[in-house]
Design a protein around this motif. Structure first.
Motif, PDB file in Angstrom:
ATOM      1  N   UNK A 292     -86.607  25.150 -34.332  1.00 43.07           N
ATOM      2  CA  UNK A 292     -85.280  25.819 -33.542  1.00 43.07           C
ATOM      3  C   UNK A 292     -84.455  26.355 -34.535  1.00 43.07           C
ATOM      4  N   UNK A 293     -84.232  26.063 -35.777  1.00 45.76           N
ATOM      5  CA  UNK A 293     -83.478  26.897 -36.803  1.00 45.76           C
ATOM      6  C   UNK A 293     -82.234  25.627 -36.746  1.00 45.76           C
ATOM      7  N   UNK A 294     -81.455  26.065 -38.029  1.00 44.97           N
ATOM      8  CA  UNK A 294     -80.304  25.079 -38.214  1.00 44.97           C
ATOM      9  C   UNK A 294     -78.978  25.726 -37.787  1.00 44.97           C
ATOM     10  N   UNK A 295     -78.939  26.761 -37.317  1.00 50.16           N
ATOM     11  CA  UNK A 295     -77.736  27.912 -37.133  1.00 50.16           C
ATOM     12  C   UNK A 295     -77.314  28.312 -38.208  1.00 50.16           C
ATOM     13  N   UNK A 296     -75.922  28.606 -38.404  1.00 53.82           N
ATOM     14  CA  UNK A 296     -75.306  29.293 -39.430  1.00 53.82           C
ATOM     15  C   UNK A 296     -74.667  27.810 -40.373  1.00 53.82           C
TER      16      UNK A 296
ATOM     17  N   UNK B  64     -82.686  23.068 -45.334  1.00 51.77           N
ATOM     18  CA  UNK B  64     -83.210  24.275 -44.489  1.00 51.77           C
ATOM     19  C   UNK B  64     -84.043  25.166 -45.370  1.00 51.77           C
ATOM     20  N   UNK B  65     -85.035  25.412 -45.258  1.00 53.24           N
ATOM     21  CA  UNK B  65     -86.140  26.251 -45.839  1.00 53.24           C
ATOM     22  C   UNK B  65     -85.368  27.523 -45.810  1.00 53.24           C
ATOM     23  N   UNK B  66     -85.072  28.318 -44.704  1.00 55.41           N
ATOM     24  CA  UNK B  66     -84.464  29.601 -44.535  1.00 55.41           C
ATOM     25  C   UNK B  66     -83.529  29.738 -45.559  1.00 55.41           C
ATOM     26  N   UNK B  67     -82.429  28.733 -45.723  1.00 54.61           N
ATOM     27  CA  UNK B  67     -81.272  29.100 -46.338  1.00 54.61           C
ATOM     28  C   UNK B  67     -81.566  29.246 -47.916  1.00 54.61           C
TER      29      UNK B  67
ATOM     30  N   UNK C 274     -72.102  31.560 -45.918  1.00 56.11           N
ATOM     31  CA  UNK C 274     -72.758  30.987 -44.774  1.00 56.11           C
ATOM     32  C   UNK C 274     -73.868  32.030 -44.210  1.00 56.11           C
ATOM     33  N   UNK C 275     -75.074  31.274 -44.175  1.00 57.10           N
ATOM     34  CA  UNK C 275     -76.418  32.191 -43.861  1.00 57.10           C
ATOM     35  C   UNK C 275     -76.818  31.574 -42.458  1.00 57.10           C
TER      36      UNK C 275
END
Length: 932
Positions: A680-684, A695-698, A660-661
């Motif tokens: 807003x981000x995608x949460x965890x 999700x780019x961040x993941x 989980x990220x």
């Protein structure tokens, strides 16, 4: 004594000499009698009935094989027709008689409504200027043929189109007298040159016109006495059905070149001659050896006019084999039409009634639409000043000439102002003047130092055009011999004034100036959008209708006119060449790798490809119809690459299904920082959700972990990129897809593992290559070589070759990895924000969207890869609209195309009336649903 004489006589009669003498006397008598009979008694009759007989060995062309779709629908086939051929005749003994006869033949061809085959790479514009109409290599080969030398002199190598034309027309070559106009001369030269190229093969004819009508056949036969060497030949014309849909698959045929003939002979193939047609592109080229068949032959006896007297021997030709493609014609045509509609819909959505735009504005000002008709050569500028121009064209041209005159007068004053202080219009004119002087080698800036201060100041816009010219004169980098001055001994002021006069006179004639000036005429309201739109009717681009009358009277605005014509596809995206103007779509059978549809928009009409004017229009079309978007255009895959990154992370153990990220939006482990598309981000989230939400961040974190050492803070891009390339290669992204068509080699990213993990940086793949990759995902690991071939049969329909699936490799992954990727791609279509467009259908879709950024000035690409049905995949597909303003503009189109394939309705729940949003009335949002 008498007795002795008699004995001597009898003895002489018994000798061999006497016997031989008698025989000779008899033979002489017979010969004299025969000559008397031939010349005196029957001489007049024999003279009237005498026929000159020439033995002639000829080839009989074999019918080319047909290209069918998978259901037996003919895509390229032969139509029995007549052609007009010409061969050297002994009755034409000099240039004058040859030129006169060919001029008559050309007149017969054109006066009966047929088209002369024009093969030489010389063309003349409506102002009489000659230019080459082919690439550098073709022109060089042409010059070598014209000058009959493989080693050209510098003068011959640098000969202009006008030089070559005058040489061919002159006394040293074909010697056309002044009674022929340049236009007439070019046509005669084309025929003469084709015939001259076959001078060593005396009875090899050239084709002057193909697929001719009955009027021309009758004219040639009735005038055979004044057209020696001209024949009517029964032939086959290649026909391409619904060509714009299939042209980038079928390709086309054309006359074999000398280089191609030499290449075949080097390969040991002597079955071709300079009179042959061969496949030049697409399937026609790839399957040439199958399609061409085997020629027949015959021995003829002909008279002095070329008429056949007797067929002595004949061997029938063997027809070419038939090629059945795996392409479904109806699927191909439907997909093409829907893509064109969607692109038109996007253009209409982003059409703005504003006259200007900011760099960040995604809307396209209406004036860009008007100007596109000029810039993309939909409207011919040459015809505006032609003798047959109508009043609308003449008025437009007069306005242009007035504007040009005003501009030239004003520009003289602007030459003393620093470039940066000028407005965009005059800045562009003076930059064009600078480039013109360089191109014509009048200004030799290459002789200056790379760090020359004055040149740097010019490039920065800090000095004026006059300053630059004065400096160039002092540095002696001005080639005054090109200025055609009366003296080579001029002072600085005289050279300066001569240069400025040259610029003033020549710049309006420089390539691109007319379009540039018209652009600013439009921007400055010197002309209106209606003025340009009306030219569409003047030049028969559109047929006059009610909209013409409304536009002419002012009852319809130019804005509404453009909107209506684009909506009705009377003005198509490829005509405008504004972003977007192209698209591609590839569909495969997941169990074989055979391609069911391979759409490249825009296409072209292969039936007209040998028409010089039409071919030139294709070359000059900014939307590049000859370019196969599906197999040759490589693009960054964007988020469609993320399943590969997920597989790499799962297989290398840097993540698992329980990883989980938390999406913190800004990824700070690299410099410069990278951002997630959702502010807003995608949460965890876990990996399935990361694929679902894109999700780019993941995936930044996945890339970072692939490149880090034991999950430490030390990042090795090379290590991460190597691992990423390992899995991309497993899915075939390191090589072409295997299609029987020209393909561009893909590239796996070699920069920044973190950004490469989301499909950005230097990744580049074609639609076909992405389809191969998603096909392997759909069938859980079978990497097939893609193919457009289904089978090959003989002309009787007997199957000679069945194309079997070609399995390149079996991708071995953990079953849990496959399951995670499949579930993630299912969620994209059925649980994410896309579910309103792609979910709740009678066929279950799985896939991945992608938005690839091109630049800050062009819209993002829109991509989608996927397969269906999710439960038991049958087909996989890739849809790409370059510069299509992101993936949100391809989602429902992809879903609609899949529903069409499975013959189920597509009812987009976001459309209240249930109409497919691939229609041009689609309410495409001005902003993407999301950027991924």
């Amino acid at each position: 004594m008498f007795k002795n004489l008699l004995e001597d006589l009898l003895n002489y009669i018994k000798t061999r000499t006497f016997v031989l003498g008698v025989i000779c006397a008899v033979m002489i008598g017979i010969l004299v009698h025969r000559l008397f009979d031939l010349q005196i008694i029957n001489g007049e009759d024999y003279l009237n009935t005498f026929t000159y007989r020439i033995q002639k060995d000829t080839e009989i062309e074999s019918p080319r094989g047909t290209i069918y779709d998978v259901n037996g629908v003919p895509l390229a086939y032969n139509k029995l027709s007549y052609s007009i051929t010409l061969e050297d005749s002994t009755l034409l003994t000099d240039n004058q008689t040859k030129n006169t006869m060919i001029a008559k033949l050309v007149n017969f061809v054109e006066s009966t409504g047929n088209t002369l085959i024009y093969d030489i790479p010389l063309q003349m514009d409506e102002e009489g200027n000659m230019s080459f109409s082919a690439g550098e290599g073709t022109v060089l080969r042409f010059k070598k043929d014209v000058y009959s030398s493989e080693t050209l002199t510098d003068e011959q190598k640098n000969a202009t189109a006008e030089d070559v034309y005058q040489y061919m027309r002159g006394k040293k070559f074909f010697n056309l007298d002044e009674s022929y106009t340049d236009e007439e001369a070019l046509k005669i030269l084309s025929v003469r040159f084709d015939l001259w190229m076959k001078r060593y093969e005396k009875y090899l004819s050239v084709t002057v016109a193909n697929d001719v009508n009955d009027q021309l056949v009758a004219a040639v036969e009735e005038n055979a006495d004044v057209l020696p060497g001209v024949s009517v030949k029964q032939d086959y014309t290649r026909v391409y059905a619904d060509s714009k849909y299939f042209s980038n698959i079928t390709g086309y045929i054309g006359s074999i070149s000398e280089d191609e003939l030499a290449e075949y002979k080097e390969q040991g193939n002597d079955s071709y001659s300079l009179n042959d047609q061969i496949g030049k592109a697409g399937a026609e080229s790839y399957f040439e050896s199958k399609l061409k068949g085997t020629k027949g032959s015959q021995k003829l006896y002909v008279n002095s006019l070329g008429s056949v007297l007797e067929v002595a021997e004949k061997t029938d030709p063997v027809p070419g084999e038939d090629v059945y493609l795996s392409i479904d014609a109806e699927l191909q045509k439907t997909a093409y039409d829907k893509i064109e509609e969607r692109i038109a819909g996007i253009l209409l959505t982003y059409m703005s009634d504003k006259t200007t735009k900011t760099d960040s504005d995604v809307m396209i000002p209406i004036k860009e639409f008007y100007y596109a008709l000029i810039d993309n050569n939909v409207i011919s500028l040459d015809h505006l000043s032609a003798s047959d121009a109508d009043n609308q064209e003449k008025t437009f041209w007069n306005n242009y000439k007035n504007y040009e005159s005003d501009t030239s007068s004003s520009m003289e004053d602007k030459m003393g102002t620093a470039l940066k202080d000028l407005n965009d219009e005059y800045k562009s004119y003076l930059m064009m003047a600078y480039n013109m002087l360089k191109d014509r080698e009048i200004l030799n800036t290459g002789n200056l130092d790379d760090n020359d201060e004055t040149l740097s100041e010019w490039n920065a816009g800090n000095i004026s055009f006059n300053d630059l010219i004065e400096y160039a004169i002092t540095k002696d980098i001005v080639n005054i011999s090109s200025l055609n001055l009366s003296s080579d001994y001029l002072n600085t002021e005289e050279i300066y004034n001569a240069l400025l006069s040259y610029v003033k006179e020549e710049l309006p004639l420089y390539e691109g100036f007319e379009k540039k000036a018209i652009y600013y005429m439009l921007q400055n309201d010197y002309i209106s959008g209606a003025d340009i739109c009306l030219l569409l009717y003047s030049q028969n681009v559109l047929e006059k209708d009610d909209d013409y009358e409304k536009l002419l009277s002012g009852d319809m605005s130019a804005y509404n006119f453009m909107y209506t014509k684009i909506y009705n596809l009377e003005i198509t995206p490829d005509m405008l060449a504004l972003p977007p103007c192209s698209g591609s779509y590839v569909v495969t059978d997941v169990d074989t790798g055979k391609v069911k549809a391979l759409v490249s928009y825009p296409g072209y009409d292969a039936n007209q490809i040998n028409n010089v004017k039409y071919y030139s229009s294709l070359i000059n079309n900014e939307s590049s119809p000859l370019y196969n978007r599906a197999t040759q255009q490589t693009l960054a895959p964007g988020s469609t690459f993320k399943p590969i990154s997920a597989i790499a992370g799962l297989e290398e153990g840097v993540i698992d299904e329980d990883t989980w990220i938390t999406d913190n939006v800004t990824y700070t482990k690299v410099e410069p920082h990278a951002n997630c598309w959702d502010s807003s981000g995608h949460g965890t989230i876990n990996v399935e959700q990361a694929i679902e939400y894109s999700c780019n961040y993941f995936f930044y974190e996945v890339g970072y972990r692939l490149g880090s050492n034991n999950n430490t803070t030390e990042l090795s891009d090379s290590k991460g990129l190597t691992l990423l390339a390992k899995y991309a290669s497993m899915f075939g992204l390191d090589s072409v897809s295997g299609l029987e068509l020209p393909e561009t080699t893909p590239k796996i990213s070699d920069e920044s593992i973190v950004r490469s993990a989301i499909g950005q940086t230097t990744h580049n793949y074609t639609a076909a290559e992405l389809t191969r990759y998603v096909t392997a995902i759909a069938n859980t690991g079978n990497l097939y070589q893609l193919s457009i071939l289904d089978k090959i049969t003989d002309s009787e329909g007997n199957v000679l070759e069945e194309n079997q699936p070609k399995l390149t490799s079996k991708i071995e992954l953990k079953q849990s990895t496959w399951d995670i990727v499949h579930r993630g791609m299912y969620k994209v279509c059925n649980e994410s924000s896309y579910r309103s467009k792609m979910g709740n259908l009678e066929v279950t879709l799985a896939g991945k969207s992608g938005t690839a950024q091109v630049s800050e000035t062009l819209p993002n690409h829109g991509l989608f890869i996927g397969y269906a049905p999710y439960e038991k995949p049958e087909v996989a597909a890739t849809l790409i609209i370059p510069n299509g303003h992101g993936s949100s503009n391809v989602l429902d189109l992809y879903a609609d195309l899949m529903c069409y394939y499975f013959n189920v309705p597509y009812n987009n729940s976001s459309d209240e009336e249930g109409e497919s949003t691939t229609a041009r009335t689609a309410n495409i949002p001005a902003q993407d649903i999301r950027t991924d």
